[in-house]
Design a protein around this motif. Structure first.
Motif, PDB file in Angstrom:
ATOM      1  N   ALA A 162       0.850  -1.201   0.000  1.00 46.06           N
ATOM      2  CA  ALA A 162       0.000   0.000   0.000  1.00 46.06           C
ATOM      3  C   ALA A 162       0.877   1.240   0.000  1.00 46.06           C
ATOM      4  CB  ALA A 162      -0.916   0.000   1.222  1.00 46.06           C
ATOM      5  N   THR A 163       0.358   2.310  -0.604  1.00 46.52           N
ATOM      6  CA  THR A 163       1.086   3.571  -0.650  1.00 46.52           C
ATOM      7  C   THR A 163       0.090   4.722  -0.783  1.00 46.52           C
ATOM      8  OG1 THR A 163       2.955   4.714  -1.675  1.00 46.52           O
ATOM      9  CG2 THR A 163       1.393   3.654  -3.168  1.00 46.52           C
ATOM     10  N   ALA A 164       0.597   5.931  -0.616  1.00 52.61           N
ATOM     11  CA  ALA A 164      -0.221   7.129  -0.836  1.00 52.61           C
ATOM     12  C   ALA A 164       0.527   8.028  -1.800  1.00 52.61           C
ATOM     13  CB  ALA A 164      -0.475   7.857   0.475  1.00 52.61           C
ATOM     14  N   VAL A 165      -0.200   8.570  -2.760  1.00 53.36           N
ATOM     15  CA  VAL A 165       0.366   9.526  -3.707  1.00 53.36           C
ATOM     16  C   VAL A 165       0.002  10.904  -3.180  1.00 53.36           C
ATOM     17  CG1 VAL A 165       0.329  10.365  -6.083  1.00 53.36           C
ATOM     18  CG2 VAL A 165       0.106   7.905  -5.611  1.00 53.36           C
ATOM     19  N   ARG A 166       1.006  11.711  -2.895  1.00 53.68           N
ATOM     20  CA  ARG A 166       0.782  13.048  -2.347  1.00 53.68           C
ATOM     21  C   ARG A 166       0.420  14.003  -3.472  1.00 53.68           C
ATOM     22  NH1 ARG A 166       0.562  11.269   2.546  1.00 53.68           N
ATOM     23  NH2 ARG A 166       2.440  10.307   3.321  1.00 53.68           N
ATOM     24  N   ARG A 167      -0.688  14.710  -3.290  1.00 54.92           N
ATOM     25  CA  ARG A 167      -1.077  15.731  -4.269  1.00 54.92           C
ATOM     26  C   ARG A 167      -0.457  17.051  -3.856  1.00 54.92           C
ATOM     27  NH1 ARG A 167      -6.992  15.038  -6.729  1.00 54.92           N
ATOM     28  NH2 ARG A 167      -6.983  12.797  -6.941  1.00 54.92           N
ATOM     29  N   ARG A 168      -0.098  17.846  -4.834  1.00 51.48           N
ATOM     30  CA  ARG A 168       0.508  19.136  -4.533  1.00 51.48           C
ATOM     31  C   ARG A 168      -0.542  20.095  -3.995  1.00 51.48           C
ATOM     32  NH1 ARG A 168      -0.752  22.149  -9.211  1.00 51.48           N
ATOM     33  NH2 ARG A 168      -1.106  20.779 -10.969  1.00 51.48           N
ATOM     34  N   ASP A 207      -4.519  13.073  -0.322  1.00 53.99           N
ATOM     35  CA  ASP A 207      -3.722  11.971  -0.857  1.00 53.99           C
ATOM     36  C   ASP A 207      -4.610  10.981  -1.608  1.00 53.99           C
ATOM     37  OD1 ASP A 207      -1.648  13.158   0.484  1.00 53.99           O
ATOM     38  OD2 ASP A 207      -1.711  11.756   2.166  1.00 53.99           O
ATOM     39  N   ILE A 208      -4.008  10.292  -2.568  1.00 53.81           N
ATOM     40  CA  ILE A 208      -4.662   9.172  -3.237  1.00 53.81           C
ATOM     41  C   ILE A 208      -4.028   7.910  -2.667  1.00 53.81           C
ATOM     42  CG2 ILE A 208      -5.070   7.985  -5.415  1.00 53.81           C
ATOM     43  CD1 ILE A 208      -4.702  10.698  -6.806  1.00 53.81           C
TER      44      ILE A 208
END
Length: 100
Positions: A43-49, A57-58
């Motif tokens: 699992a991970t989270a993609v940080r939005r600017r 986060d996604i």
């Protein structure tokens, strides 16, 4: 809407997404069946600017389906490795997972 995984009718290799030819035996006939859930393997989270539309986060997870193939799914909240999740397609045809 559920997701489908595909099993080669010649050698029983199961995979996702669909392919024209089986990578194991070269067969071209498939049976499709629903993958309703699985277990989180990563699992991970993609940080939005800052300032991006739909901030936050996604969260993404690799999910080993009960049938075998691993799929990448979006989540509405963080999960842990080993969590059991249900799988579905959202309105944009993205795979989404929810903790059971």
């Amino acid at each position: 809407m559920s997701i489908n995984v595909f099993r080669c009718t010649h050698c029983d290799t199961t995979l996702f997404p669909a392919r024209y030819l089986c990578p194991s035996c070269g067969g071209a006939e498939w049976s499709a069946f629903e993958a309703e859930g699985g277990t989180v393997t990563a699992a991970t989270a993609v940080r939005r600017r800052v300032g991006a539309d739909n901030g936050g986060d996604i969260h993404l997870a690799s999910v080993a389906t009960e049938a075998g193939p691993i799929v990448i799914a979006r989540l509405d909240s963080p999960v842990e490795i080993g969590d059991v999740v249900s799988l579905a397609l959202d309105a944009q045809h993205r795979i989404v997972a929810r903790r059971d």
